[in-house]
Design a protein around this motif. Structure first.
Motif, PDB file in Angstrom:
ATOM      1  N   ASP A 102      -7.286   9.887 -10.727  1.00 42.23           N
ATOM      2  CA  ASP A 102      -7.985   9.344  -9.556  1.00 42.23           C
ATOM      3  C   ASP A 102      -7.788   7.828  -9.462  1.00 42.23           C
ATOM      4  O   ASP A 102      -7.626   7.283  -8.367  1.00 42.23           O
ATOM      5  CB  ASP A 102      -9.473   9.667  -9.629  1.00 42.23           C
ATOM      6  CG  ASP A 102      -9.743  11.159  -9.441  1.00 42.23           C
ATOM      7  OD1 ASP A 102      -8.905  11.836  -8.807  1.00 42.23           O
ATOM      8  OD2 ASP A 102     -10.772  11.643  -9.952  1.00 42.23           O
ATOM      9  N   ALA A 103      -7.797   7.169 -10.605  1.00 43.92           N
ATOM     10  CA  ALA A 103      -7.553   5.724 -10.605  1.00 43.92           C
ATOM     11  C   ALA A 103      -6.155   5.422 -10.081  1.00 43.92           C
ATOM     12  O   ALA A 103      -5.943   4.437  -9.358  1.00 43.92           O
ATOM     13  CB  ALA A 103      -7.730   5.160 -12.018  1.00 43.92           C
ATOM     14  N   TRP A 104      -5.192   6.273 -10.426  1.00 44.87           N
ATOM     15  CA  TRP A 104      -3.821   6.079  -9.950  1.00 44.87           C
ATOM     16  C   TRP A 104      -3.762   6.123  -8.424  1.00 44.87           C
ATOM     17  O   TRP A 104      -2.991   5.376  -7.805  1.00 44.87           O
ATOM     18  CB  TRP A 104      -2.892   7.118 -10.551  1.00 44.87           C
ATOM     19  CG  TRP A 104      -1.542   7.208  -9.885  1.00 44.87           C
ATOM     20  CD1 TRP A 104      -0.978   8.298  -9.293  1.00 44.87           C
ATOM     21  CD2 TRP A 104      -0.571   6.148  -9.752  1.00 44.87           C
ATOM     22  NE1 TRP A 104       0.265   7.994  -8.792  1.00 44.87           N
ATOM     23  CE2 TRP A 104       0.540   6.682  -9.062  1.00 44.87           C
ATOM     24  CE3 TRP A 104      -0.544   4.811 -10.138  1.00 44.87           C
ATOM     25  CZ2 TRP A 104       1.663   5.923  -8.750  1.00 44.87           C
ATOM     26  CZ3 TRP A 104       0.573   4.052  -9.831  1.00 44.87           C
ATOM     27  CH2 TRP A 104       1.668   4.605  -9.147  1.00 44.87           C
ATOM     28  N   GLN A 105      -4.568   6.931  -7.792  1.00 43.89           N
ATOM     29  CA  GLN A 105      -4.555   7.023  -6.330  1.00 43.89           C
ATOM     30  C   GLN A 105      -4.936   5.690  -5.692  1.00 43.89           C
ATOM     31  O   GLN A 105      -4.441   5.340  -4.613  1.00 43.89           O
ATOM     32  CB  GLN A 105      -5.492   8.139  -5.861  1.00 43.89           C
ATOM     33  CG  GLN A 105      -5.066   9.533  -6.300  1.00 43.89           C
ATOM     34  CD  GLN A 105      -3.638   9.856  -5.913  1.00 43.89           C
ATOM     35  OE1 GLN A 105      -3.229   9.654  -4.758  1.00 43.89           O
ATOM     36  NE2 GLN A 105      -2.862  10.345  -6.875  1.00 43.89           N
ATOM     37  N   HIS A 106      -5.808   4.932  -6.339  1.00 37.67           N
ATOM     38  CA  HIS A 106      -6.180   3.610  -5.824  1.00 37.67           C
ATOM     39  C   HIS A 106      -5.054   2.596  -6.048  1.00 37.67           C
ATOM     40  O   HIS A 106      -4.814   1.723  -5.215  1.00 37.67           O
ATOM     41  CB  HIS A 106      -7.460   3.108  -6.508  1.00 37.67           C
ATOM     42  CG  HIS A 106      -8.701   3.818  -6.069  1.00 37.67           C
ATOM     43  ND1 HIS A 106      -9.389   3.478  -4.925  1.00 37.67           N
ATOM     44  CD2 HIS A 106      -9.373   4.861  -6.615  1.00 37.67           C
ATOM     45  CE1 HIS A 106     -10.437   4.269  -4.785  1.00 37.67           C
ATOM     46  NE2 HIS A 106     -10.455   5.118  -5.801  1.00 37.67           N
ATOM     47  N   LEU A 107      -4.375   2.720  -7.188  1.00 40.69           N
ATOM     48  CA  LEU A 107      -3.336   1.753  -7.548  1.00 40.69           C
ATOM     49  C   LEU A 107      -1.995   2.057  -6.884  1.00 40.69           C
ATOM     50  O   LEU A 107      -1.207   1.132  -6.619  1.00 40.69           O
ATOM     51  CB  LEU A 107      -3.164   1.746  -9.073  1.00 40.69           C
ATOM     52  CG  LEU A 107      -2.135   0.790  -9.675  1.00 40.69           C
ATOM     53  CD1 LEU A 107      -2.524  -0.672  -9.388  1.00 40.69           C
ATOM     54  CD2 LEU A 107      -1.991   1.028 -11.176  1.00 40.69           C
ATOM     55  N   ALA A 108      -1.726   3.325  -6.610  1.00 39.30           N
ATOM     56  CA  ALA A 108      -0.398   3.761  -6.169  1.00 39.30           C
ATOM     57  C   ALA A 108       0.156   2.979  -4.976  1.00 39.30           C
ATOM     58  O   ALA A 108       1.325   2.566  -5.012  1.00 39.30           O
ATOM     59  CB  ALA A 108      -0.410   5.258  -5.867  1.00 39.30           C
ATOM     60  N   PRO A 109      -0.609   2.743  -3.897  1.00 39.60           N
ATOM     61  CA  PRO A 109      -0.020   2.013  -2.762  1.00 39.60           C
ATOM     62  C   PRO A 109       0.458   0.615  -3.138  1.00 39.60           C
ATOM     63  O   PRO A 109       1.501   0.159  -2.643  1.00 39.60           O
ATOM     64  CB  PRO A 109      -1.177   1.954  -1.746  1.00 39.60           C
ATOM     65  CG  PRO A 109      -2.071   3.083  -2.112  1.00 39.60           C
ATOM     66  CD  PRO A 109      -1.987   3.186  -3.608  1.00 39.60           C
ATOM     67  N   VAL A 110      -0.282  -0.059  -4.004  1.00 38.27           N
ATOM     68  CA  VAL A 110       0.109  -1.409  -4.434  1.00 38.27           C
ATOM     69  C   VAL A 110       1.375  -1.329  -5.277  1.00 38.27           C
ATOM     70  O   VAL A 110       2.338  -2.074  -5.066  1.00 38.27           O
ATOM     71  CB  VAL A 110      -1.021  -2.078  -5.238  1.00 38.27           C
ATOM     72  CG1 VAL A 110      -0.620  -3.491  -5.645  1.00 38.27           C
ATOM     73  CG2 VAL A 110      -2.315  -2.090  -4.440  1.00 38.27           C
ATOM     74  N   TRP A 111       1.375  -0.419  -6.244  1.00 38.11           N
ATOM     75  CA  TRP A 111       2.507  -0.307  -7.165  1.00 38.11           C
ATOM     76  C   TRP A 111       3.782   0.129  -6.437  1.00 38.11           C
ATOM     77  O   TRP A 111       4.860  -0.364  -6.728  1.00 38.11           O
ATOM     78  CB  TRP A 111       2.143   0.668  -8.272  1.00 38.11           C
ATOM     79  CG  TRP A 111       1.875   0.050  -9.617  1.00 38.11           C
ATOM     80  CD1 TRP A 111       2.218   0.569 -10.823  1.00 38.11           C
ATOM     81  CD2 TRP A 111       1.204  -1.182  -9.922  1.00 38.11           C
ATOM     82  NE1 TRP A 111       1.817  -0.254 -11.854  1.00 38.11           N
ATOM     83  CE2 TRP A 111       1.199  -1.346 -11.324  1.00 38.11           C
ATOM     84  CE3 TRP A 111       0.634  -2.180  -9.140  1.00 38.11           C
ATOM     85  CZ2 TRP A 111       0.633  -2.459 -11.955  1.00 38.11           C
ATOM     86  CZ3 TRP A 111       0.061  -3.277  -9.774  1.00 38.11           C
ATOM     87  CH2 TRP A 111       0.068  -3.418 -11.144  1.00 38.11           C
TER      88      TRP A 111
END
Length: 507
Positions: free
Chosen positions: A157-166
């Motif tokens: 779930d944390a990855w879903q928040h970070l994914a667009p930036v990364w």
């Protein structure tokens, strides 16, 4: 630099050294408002000044002089990137964030070269305070600024928040050719291509993959150095001439970032003396530990990675400079070194380097597979090869073939089982063998090229002399052995000290 929040930022960056500052600028360049913090106030000011110079506005990156003020500036759930040295500094910052009022829904991303087991432990330790996430970063200073390779792992779930930036800040490759689409200046953020980032898996897996990446990097660098040594000492070629050979190889199957920079290094003259720069650089190599960690992990898992281990040993030997100088005057060289045909040997050396490189990557991918099985991770090896195609130190055209092999067979047991690689090694192995043989006869050390060949030959052998080894173990330690003519798993011991020597089935 501000002392309290005046606007809402999308992401915070803590640690504004070379990597942190460039990651922060990369994020800001891609349209995100960044709040930044460092214990060194001068680093905050430097980052702000560079952001103002590059973007013409102070709105993209804002510095804060305390962690509470940084937290207050961020949209929730907060997304905070740490770019600080691995080890105790990570825990010190995490504790400071807890004291500053971080919340359980917030996400803290460790981008340092942390040991993967430490990352697993930290996710457990901090879960009551915030989501501890990790993302290994490769590509150095320029990669961080204009497109790194990013290996994230942890809470999905944390990855879903970070994914667009990364996905925005990562290096990009052409989806058809696999070649990098390079960004070299601020504002070049509209490049379309596959981003060199993908969710790796549970906590620790991203840092493990990065660790193996670095182990491969050690070996790849040493392989190139051994080719340089063979041409320099074996053929008597100048640095510039060797650089030209490397430049030519870089246009073919050996195309890679490391080959490219090696050619550039060999072409460079020393500004002080005018001599080739490489010849005035002291032959003592440094290391930061990730190659060592990879070699240790291979030993712990019982996964053969001799070429990676030999690359670590080569750096260790290089650091014993005074001892080498003394022994060079004492130990005898070969009495009758062979005379080499330059053109034929260079062609053979290209084949040797290609084959050894394949074997080296095979070791790394087998190591990742064995540790994944041990940890219960489901790693996507096609994705891993895909994201390594740009933005990282081992980026190479060769990775497109690895990507294709794992796309065709996701559960490929071993990279050398892919027909494309088995065929490549069959085609080029003769040159590989000639180079190892000639290196031995010349007395020029080729630990990585030769260990890679032994690795290949060991897997090519249906029968190895471990039967005698098991006999030895049973002789002095009663360690038992299995038999080729009995069911697998049945154990036997011979009473070596008795007469007659009776065979006993154990269990």
């Amino acid at each position: 630099m501000q002392h309290e929040s005046t606007s809402v930022a999308a992401i915070g960056v803590i640690g504004l050294g070379v990597m942190g500052k460039n990651l922060a600028l990369n994020i800001a360049d891609n349209g995100y408002r960044v709040s930044a913090f460092d214990l060194d106030v001068s680093k905050i000011r430097t980052a702000e000044q560079q952001a103002l110079h590059e973007f013409g506005t102070q709105d993209r990156l804002t510095g804060f002089d305390s962690l509470p003020s940084l937290l207050a500036s961020l949209a929730t759930p907060r997304l905070i990137v740490l770019s600080i040295p691995a080890g105790k500094p990570v825990d010190a910052v995490c504790q400071s964030l807890i004291e500053a009022g971080i919340e359980t829904s917030d996400i803290v991303v460790d981008t340092g070269n942390s040991l993967w087991t430490d990352t697993i432990e930290r996710e457990q330790r901090y879960r009551e305070h915030f989501h501890f996430f990790s993302s290994a970063v490769s590509g150095g200073e320029m990669g961080a600024r204009f497109g790194p390779c990013l290996m994230p792992s942890g809470n999905a779930d944390a990855w879903q928040h970070l994914a667009p930036v990364w996905e925005a800040i990562a290096a990009k490759v052409d989806s058809q050719t696999g070649l990098p689409l390079e960004r070299t200046a601020p504002g070049q953020t509209d490049i379309q291509g596959e981003p060199c980032t993908a969710y790796i898996g549970p906590a620790g897996s991203g840092h493990y993959v990065k660790m193996v990446h670095n182990g491969i990097e050690y070996a790849d660098m040493q392989l190139i150095c051994e080719a340089y040594h063979l041409m320099s000492s074996g053929l008597g070629m100048s640095a510039a001439d060797i650089g030209e050979v490397f430049g030519r190889w870089n246009q073919g199957p050996l195309n890679s970032y490391l080959m490219e920079i090696s050619a550039d290094i060999l072409a460079q003259d020393d500004p002080d003396t005018g001599a080739p720069l490489v010849e005035v650089i002291l032959d003592k190599a440094g290391q930061k530990g990730t190659g060592l960690w990879t070699a240790v992990s291979s030993l712990q898992l019982g996964c053969p990675a001799p070429t990676i281990a030999e690359a670590v040993y080569a750096r260790a030997v290089s650091n014993q400079k005074s001892l080498r100088e003394a022994l060079s005057q004492q130990l005898a060289a070969p009495a009758n070194p062979p005379q080499l045909d330059k053109e034929n040997f260079i062609n053979a050396l290209e084949s040797a380097l290609l084959c050894a490189k394949v074997a080296c990557y095979a070791q790394g991918f087998q190591l990742m597979a064995m540790n994944a099985a041990d940890q219960g991770w489901q790693l996507n090896f096609a994705d891993i090869a895909r994201i390594w195609r740009a933005g990282c130190i081992i980026r190479a055209g060769f990775l497109q073939q690895i990507t294709s092999a794992y796309e065709a067979e996701p559960n490929l047991e071993h990279m050398l089982k892919a027909d494309s690689f088995a065929g490549m090694l069959a085609e080029h192995q003769q040159g590989w063998r000639e180079v190892v043989a000639q290196g031995v006869m010349l007395g020029i050390p080729v630990p990585c090229i030769s260990s890679a060949l032994s690795y290949y030959d060991s897997y090519r052998a249906a029968v190895l002399p471990a039967n005698l080894l098991q006999g030895q173990r049973d002789y002095f330690g009663a360690h038992t052995f299995e038999r080729t003519d009995k069911p697998a798993g049945d154990k036997y011991h011979l009473n070596w000290s008795q007469s007659p020597r009776d065979l006993v089935k154990i269990g």
